[in-house]
Scaffold this active site. Structure first.
Site: not given
Ligand code: NAP
Length: 262
Positions: A40, A65, A91, A155, A191
């Protein structure tokens, strides 16, 4: 400790929320020049302005994306004006939760594109410059699901494991050129994504979200979810000059949640 990040050029994915946002702030605080990536553009501009206000240095931004097969091209092209990327933080978002016996081919393609193909393609483009300059740091945000698959996140478990295997493989090729390649495994860091997963589980089970969240936190020896800045500190260390002899590793940041020895 001086992390040696002052003046380094860092590309951070998923930089507008949660883990990526905290990582961007941590690297900016160390004096790194930033290219922020997510989907975005407006949100990216807001994040860049926020970081500029905090540090005095305005990050570059690129919207793409990660599920789009053209994303790596677009992001690598946006990195061109920086003259190179020293630190690459892989990420983006997370794929949807589904019962493992209800997956679909289209969703598998999309998940693998986002979690494995796009990051591998992007890293592959940026690695030659890192090797030539004799310095590079690739840090991927993976998941505890790489070690202990998480129910309903088929996934994510599979796509991130593919990326983890590639990271380990390539780390051996580039280690002698001063390039390190590591993954960090978040357990449960507070998050918007973790909040959404808890809300989804609460809706499926018909119980209050506070109950799901309390149950989840009770499985963590630290007794709480992690804070994004606690996770970002691990990434900043792996990106630093101090971490020059750490490569091919996956480091958990999970409050002790994972039960196995590795
Ligand atoms: N938080 C945890 O405890 C945790 C645990 C295990 C794994 N993870 C993984 O770590 C990663 C980050 O997690 P988070 O908790 O920080 O999630 P989050 O708060 O939802 O942040 C995700 C970020 O990725 C961007 N994004 C989403 N879809 C995208 C796409 N298709 N292409 C490019 N950018 C994209 C989002 O911005 P836009 O929507 O504007 O694109 C946002 O900046 C994720 O893959 C999540 O599954 C997190």
């Amino acid at each position: 400790m001086d992390l040696g990040l002052n003046g380094r050029r860092a590309l951070v994915g998923g930089a507008t929320s949660g883990l990526g946002l905290a990582i961007a702030h941590a690297l900016a605080a160390e004096g790194a020049e930033l290219l922020l990536w997510s989907r975005d553009e407006e949100r990216l501009a807001g994040t860049a302005a926020e970081i500029a206000q905090a540090t005095g240095v305005r990050p570059h931004i690129v919207a793409a994306d990660a599920t789009d097969p053209g994303a790596a091209d677009r992001v690598a092209a946006a990195a061109g004006p920086l003259g190179g990327v020293d630190v690459l933080v892989l990420n983006a978002g997370g794929p949807p939760a589904v019962p493992p016996d209800a997956t679909s081919p289209d969703a598998w393609r999309s998940a693998f594109q986002m979690l494995a193909v796009t990051p591998i393609e992007l890293a592959t483009r940026l690695l030659p410059g890192m090797r030539e300059r004799g310095f590079g740091r690739i840090v991927a945000v993976l998941s505890s699901g790489v070690r202990e698959p998480i129910p309903a996140l088929a996934y994510s478990n599979a796509g991130r494991s593919a990326l983890a295997a590639w990271l380990k493989t390539v780390s051996r090729e580039v280690a002698a050129d001063g390039v390190t390649v590591n993954g960090v495994l978040p357990g449960r860091i507070a998050t918007p994504r973790v909040a959404a997963l808890d809300e989804g589980a609460a809706a499926r089970e018909g119980v209050p979200v506070a109950e799901v969240s309390a149950r989840s936190q009770a499985t963590i020896p630290a007794g709480r979810y992690g804070r994004p800045e606690e996770f970002a500190a691990v990434v900043a260390f792996l990106a630093s000059t101090a971490a020059s002899y750490v490569t091919g590793s996956t480091v958990a940041c999970d409050g002790g949640m994972l039960r196995g020895l590795q």
